[in-house]
Design a protein around this motif. Structure first.
Motif, PDB file in Angstrom:
ATOM      1  N   MET A   1       0.848  -1.180   0.000  1.00 57.25           N
ATOM      2  CA  MET A   1       0.000   0.000   0.000  1.00 57.25           C
ATOM      3  C   MET A   1       0.885   1.232   0.000  1.00 57.25           C
ATOM      4  O   MET A   1       1.850   1.318   0.759  1.00 57.25           O
ATOM      5  CB  MET A   1      -0.914  -0.023   1.218  1.00 57.25           C
ATOM      6  CG  MET A   1      -2.199   0.737   1.037  1.00 57.25           C
ATOM      7  SD  MET A   1      -3.347   0.378   2.368  1.00 57.25           S
ATOM      8  CE  MET A   1      -3.809  -1.303   1.994  1.00 57.25           C
ATOM      9  N   ASP A   2       0.564   2.206  -0.851  1.00 55.51           N
ATOM     10  CA  ASP A   2       1.444   3.341  -1.082  1.00 55.51           C
ATOM     11  C   ASP A   2       0.724   4.638  -0.693  1.00 55.51           C
ATOM     12  O   ASP A   2      -0.417   4.871  -1.102  1.00 55.51           O
ATOM     13  CB  ASP A   2       1.836   3.374  -2.570  1.00 55.51           C
ATOM     14  CG  ASP A   2       2.793   4.491  -2.883  1.00 55.51           C
ATOM     15  OD1 ASP A   2       3.991   4.342  -2.611  1.00 55.51           O
ATOM     16  OD2 ASP A   2       2.323   5.532  -3.408  1.00 55.51           O
ATOM     17  N   VAL A   3       1.416   5.488   0.070  1.00 51.60           N
ATOM     18  CA  VAL A   3       0.805   6.739   0.521  1.00 51.60           C
ATOM     19  C   VAL A   3       0.436   7.623  -0.662  1.00 51.60           C
ATOM     20  O   VAL A   3      -0.629   8.257  -0.675  1.00 51.60           O
ATOM     21  CB  VAL A   3       1.750   7.479   1.492  1.00 51.60           C
ATOM     22  CG1 VAL A   3       1.207   8.873   1.801  1.00 51.60           C
ATOM     23  CG2 VAL A   3       1.911   6.688   2.783  1.00 51.60           C
ATOM     24  N   ASP A   4       1.297   7.680  -1.685  1.00 48.65           N
ATOM     25  CA  ASP A   4       0.984   8.504  -2.851  1.00 48.65           C
ATOM     26  C   ASP A   4      -0.320   8.059  -3.508  1.00 48.65           C
ATOM     27  O   ASP A   4      -1.116   8.892  -3.967  1.00 48.65           O
ATOM     28  CB  ASP A   4       2.120   8.434  -3.879  1.00 48.65           C
ATOM     29  CG  ASP A   4       3.343   9.217  -3.443  1.00 48.65           C
ATOM     30  OD1 ASP A   4       3.197  10.073  -2.541  1.00 48.65           O
ATOM     31  OD2 ASP A   4       4.423   8.980  -3.997  1.00 48.65           O
ATOM     32  N   ASP A   5      -0.534   6.748  -3.575  1.00 51.50           N
ATOM     33  CA  ASP A   5      -1.782   6.242  -4.147  1.00 51.50           C
ATOM     34  C   ASP A   5      -2.983   6.660  -3.309  1.00 51.50           C
ATOM     35  O   ASP A   5      -4.055   7.002  -3.839  1.00 51.50           O
ATOM     36  CB  ASP A   5      -1.750   4.713  -4.251  1.00 51.50           C
ATOM     37  CG  ASP A   5      -0.895   4.220  -5.405  1.00 51.50           C
ATOM     38  OD1 ASP A   5      -0.556   5.035  -6.289  1.00 51.50           O
ATOM     39  OD2 ASP A   5      -0.562   3.017  -5.424  1.00 51.50           O
ATOM     40  N   LEU A   6      -2.820   6.626  -1.994  1.00 54.97           N
ATOM     41  CA  LEU A   6      -3.923   7.003  -1.111  1.00 54.97           C
ATOM     42  C   LEU A   6      -4.242   8.485  -1.240  1.00 54.97           C
ATOM     43  O   LEU A   6      -5.414   8.882  -1.312  1.00 54.97           O
ATOM     44  CB  LEU A   6      -3.571   6.659   0.341  1.00 54.97           C
ATOM     45  CG  LEU A   6      -3.343   5.169   0.631  1.00 54.97           C
ATOM     46  CD1 LEU A   6      -2.850   4.981   2.057  1.00 54.97           C
ATOM     47  CD2 LEU A   6      -4.613   4.370   0.397  1.00 54.97           C
ATOM     48  N   VAL A   7      -3.209   9.315  -1.284  1.00 54.97           N
ATOM     49  CA  VAL A   7      -3.414  10.757  -1.448  1.00 54.97           C
ATOM     50  C   VAL A   7      -4.076  11.036  -2.797  1.00 54.97           C
ATOM     51  O   VAL A   7      -4.990  11.864  -2.900  1.00 54.97           O
ATOM     52  CB  VAL A   7      -2.079  11.511  -1.314  1.00 54.97           C
ATOM     53  CG1 VAL A   7      -2.246  12.979  -1.685  1.00 54.97           C
ATOM     54  CG2 VAL A   7      -1.528  11.374   0.098  1.00 54.97           C
ATOM     55  N   TRP A   8      -3.621  10.338  -3.835  1.00 55.69           N
ATOM     56  CA  TRP A   8      -4.202  10.524  -5.170  1.00 55.69           C
ATOM     57  C   TRP A   8      -5.690  10.184  -5.160  1.00 55.69           C
ATOM     58  O   TRP A   8      -6.497  10.903  -5.762  1.00 55.69           O
ATOM     59  CB  TRP A   8      -3.455   9.648  -6.176  1.00 55.69           C
ATOM     60  CG  TRP A   8      -3.992   9.753  -7.574  1.00 55.69           C
ATOM     61  CD1 TRP A   8      -3.677  10.686  -8.511  1.00 55.69           C
ATOM     62  CD2 TRP A   8      -4.962   8.878  -8.184  1.00 55.69           C
ATOM     63  NE1 TRP A   8      -4.382  10.454  -9.677  1.00 55.69           N
ATOM     64  CE2 TRP A   8      -5.181   9.358  -9.506  1.00 55.69           C
ATOM     65  CE3 TRP A   8      -5.656   7.751  -7.766  1.00 55.69           C
ATOM     66  CZ2 TRP A   8      -6.060   8.746 -10.392  1.00 55.69           C
ATOM     67  CZ3 TRP A   8      -6.547   7.142  -8.638  1.00 55.69           C
ATOM     68  CH2 TRP A   8      -6.742   7.628  -9.938  1.00 55.69           C
ATOM     69  N   GLN A   9      -6.061   9.117  -4.494  1.00 61.40           N
ATOM     70  CA  GLN A   9      -7.477   8.745  -4.432  1.00 61.40           C
ATOM     71  C   GLN A   9      -8.314   9.838  -3.780  1.00 61.40           C
ATOM     72  O   GLN A   9      -9.391  10.187  -4.275  1.00 61.40           O
ATOM     73  CB  GLN A   9      -7.649   7.434  -3.656  1.00 61.40           C
ATOM     74  CG  GLN A   9      -7.152   6.200  -4.386  1.00 61.40           C
ATOM     75  CD  GLN A   9      -7.334   4.948  -3.539  1.00 61.40           C
ATOM     76  OE1 GLN A   9      -8.447   4.543  -3.239  1.00 61.40           O
ATOM     77  NE2 GLN A   9      -6.230   4.333  -3.154  1.00 61.40           N
ATOM     78  N   THR A  10      -7.833  10.386  -2.667  1.00 63.07           N
ATOM     79  CA  THR A  10      -8.613  11.411  -1.975  1.00 63.07           C
ATOM     80  C   THR A  10      -8.685  12.698  -2.784  1.00 63.07           C
ATOM     81  O   THR A  10      -9.712  13.388  -2.773  1.00 63.07           O
ATOM     82  CB  THR A  10      -8.035  11.713  -0.585  1.00 63.07           C
ATOM     83  OG1 THR A  10      -6.682  12.171  -0.716  1.00 63.07           O
ATOM     84  CG2 THR A  10      -8.050  10.477   0.292  1.00 63.07           C
ATOM     85  N   ASN A  11      -7.620  13.018  -3.505  1.00 66.66           N
ATOM     86  CA  ASN A  11      -7.604  14.261  -4.286  1.00 66.66           C
ATOM     87  C   ASN A  11      -8.470  14.178  -5.538  1.00 66.66           C
ATOM     88  O   ASN A  11      -9.033  15.181  -5.981  1.00 66.66           O
ATOM     89  CB  ASN A  11      -6.170  14.617  -4.695  1.00 66.66           C
ATOM     90  CG  ASN A  11      -5.333  15.085  -3.523  1.00 66.66           C
ATOM     91  OD1 ASN A  11      -5.862  15.468  -2.482  1.00 66.66           O
ATOM     92  ND2 ASN A  11      -4.024  15.057  -3.668  1.00 66.66           N
ATOM     93  N   THR A  12      -8.581  12.994  -6.117  1.00 65.51           N
ATOM     94  CA  THR A  12      -9.281  12.842  -7.394  1.00 65.51           C
ATOM     95  C   THR A  12     -10.640  12.170  -7.270  1.00 65.51           C
ATOM     96  O   THR A  12     -11.405  12.154  -8.236  1.00 65.51           O
ATOM     97  CB  THR A  12      -8.436  12.017  -8.382  1.00 65.51           C
ATOM     98  OG1 THR A  12      -8.252  10.694  -7.854  1.00 65.51           O
ATOM     99  CG2 THR A  12      -7.079  12.671  -8.630  1.00 65.51           C
ATOM    100  N   ARG A  13     -10.938  11.620  -6.097  1.00 62.82           N
ATOM    101  CA  ARG A  13     -12.162  10.843  -5.882  1.00 62.82           C
ATOM    102  C   ARG A  13     -12.227   9.655  -6.836  1.00 62.82           C
ATOM    103  O   ARG A  13     -13.294   9.248  -7.289  1.00 62.82           O
ATOM    104  CB  ARG A  13     -13.418  11.713  -6.060  1.00 62.82           C
ATOM    105  CG  ARG A  13     -13.407  13.016  -5.297  1.00 62.82           C
ATOM    106  CD  ARG A  13     -13.484  12.813  -3.816  1.00 62.82           C
ATOM    107  NE  ARG A  13     -14.818  12.466  -3.369  1.00 62.82           N
ATOM    108  CZ  ARG A  13     -15.129  12.211  -2.107  1.00 62.82           C
ATOM    109  NH1 ARG A  13     -14.180  12.231  -1.180  1.00 62.82           N
ATOM    110  NH2 ARG A  13     -16.361  11.894  -1.768  1.00 62.82           N
TER     111      ARG A  13
END
Length: 461
Positions: A1-13
């Motif tokens: 699990m990658d923090v960048d992926d998690l941040v991307w999900q929240t920013n882009t929905r």
């Protein structure tokens, strides 16, 4: 699990979106949602599964879903894990280290905000106050947290003592360079605490003293004062406010108060008079929306018609169409609106009218006409097959819509296919067909090079 992926999900929905996760949960697929969270790193699945599990009292399983996310050290996941522990009860000592580093001074303003809120939820109001008070001069957001966590705690007078000097400092500021942003909301917070302490008249008097002579107050100050007057039936005072304020900012507040108090005819008269004196787009927008909410489509069109050809930011067709489309679900009226002779293409955005008309036709069961309407668009705004599948889904022709999307096979088509499969009761297949976060990020268009002016010279702009 990658923090960048998690941040991307929240920013882009993006990823498995909140909408699709909600569809899954509404159909009883909590186990699949929890599994997708852990196995695919789907943040919105994790949030929704945790909420559902906590509501049912299964806190241990909620923790097991959130643990892989918290293990990344991502602060949002740590807060979510702490929230689970707090909701489980008697686990405060486990929760607090997740959200509060050893040195409180090392917290940013935003982190201090979040930690104080969490302490308040844990019932540790004294600790939250101790954290906040030395830092109240940093931002009005921290003062707002203090006001929120002390509600119902019998501390209103003490909070008012803290707010008063900051509200006075805000009053001494005079716009432009002298405006003190750290205290820009202090006056409104002072009024809020006075009102909840049973001192509404004092709140009105103090906040009202800030109004005369300040024609360009922040919209929040006007809204708070207007709300105070409205809640306590002081509409005459609200009417007098208009004379001292920019009417573009204040008149809608007054008209809305009249309307909420059952005085719709007076609200209409106020706005019609304003339009006669100053034909500002905001007055027409307010009045046309009020008519539409009351079911008076012809009146709404008559008021908004002069703005149907204006530019994007002030075009009055758009809010009417969206109100009928999103909030009121009235396809007959939407079709009558977009086929009105005054409705003309504006500023190269004819595609929206094609979509609005197609949506209305599909909702009325005229799906073949709807598809023909989208195919007639000379410059489709999305892949025509995806649009066609959406229209077919809208009228319940799920098998045909799914076939269209499978044949297309693009990333976007797979996202849409996921939703249709959920509606067909094929939840596991729906999740499997949905692109992973890695696939979604890889398919993102690369940003176009920027010119000397800082703007892109080619799409995507």
């Amino acid at each position: 699990m990658d923090v960048d992926d998690l941040v991307w999900q929240t920013n882009t929905r993006r990823g498995l979106s909140p909408r699709r996760v909600t569809l899954l949960l509404e159909r009883g697929h909590l186990d699949l949602v929890a599994q997708a969270a852990v196995e695919r790193g789907e943040w919105f699945c994790a949030e929704a599964a945790v909420e559902a599990l906590c509501r049912s009292g299964d806190f241990e399983r909620a923790l097991s879903v959130m643990e892989p996310f918290a293990a990344t050290g991502w602060r949002a996941a740590l807060y979510a894990k702490a929230e689970i522990l707090l909701r489980a009860g008697r686990r405060t000592e486990e929760a607090l280290p997740l959200i509060r580093p050893d040195e409180a001074g090392g917290l940013s303003t935003g982190e201090c905000h979040a930690v104080a809120e969490m302490l308040g939820k844990a019932g540790r109001v004294d600790e939250a106050v101790e954290l906040l008070v030395p830092r109240l001069d940093e931002s009005s957001s921290l003062l707002s947290v203090l006001v929120g966590i002390t509600e119902g705690q019998g501390r209103d007078e003490w909070v008012l003592d803290l707010i008063a000097p900051r509200a006075d400092r805000a009053r001494r500021a005079r716009g432009g360079e002298d405006r003190d942003h750290a205290f820009c909301g202090a006056r409104e917070l002072q009024a809020r605490v006075l009102e909840r302490a049973g001192r509404a008249d004092e709140a009105i008097r103090i906040l009202g003293a800030d109004m005369p002579g300040h024609r360009f107050l922040a919209p929040t100050a006007l809204a708070v004062y207007g709300g105070l007057l409205t809640r306590h039936g002081r509409l005459e005072d609200l009417r007098e406010l208009i004379a001292d304020q920019d009417p573009h900012a204040a008149l809608g507040i007054y008209a809305s108060a009249l309307w909420r108090h059952g005085r719709a005819e007076e609200a209409e008269a106020v706005m019609r008079s304003a339009i006669a004196d100053d034909d500002w787009v905001g007055y027409r927008a307010w009045l046309s929306s009020m008519f539409l909410t009351e079911g008076r489509l012809d009146d709404a069109i008559a008021v908004a018609r002069p703005g149907f050809g204006w530019n994007d930011c002030s075009n009055l067709l758009t809010p009417l169409a969206h109100l009928l489309l999103d909030r009121l679900d009235r396809p007959e009226e939407l079709l009558r609106l977009v086929e009105h002779p005054s409705v003309v293409p504006y500023h190269d955005h004819e595609e929206f009218q094609h979509w609005w008309r197609a949506w209305a036709l599909a909702r009325l069961g005229r799906v073949d006409e709807a598809i023909a309407a989208t195919e007639a668009d000379p410059r489709p705004w999305a892949d025509p097959r995806i649009v066609k599948a959406d229209l077919l889904r809208m009228v319940g022709r799920l098998d045909t819509a799914a076939d269209e999307l499978r044949a297309l096979g693009t990333i976007r088509a797979r996202e849409e296919l996921c939703e249709i499969l959920i509606l067909q009761g094929r939840a596991a297949e729906a999740i499997a067909v949905h692109p992973t976060v890695t696939e979604l990020r890889a398919a993102e268009p690369k940003p176009a090079p920027r010119g000397e002016n800082g703007y892109s010279s080619e799409p995507p702009f």
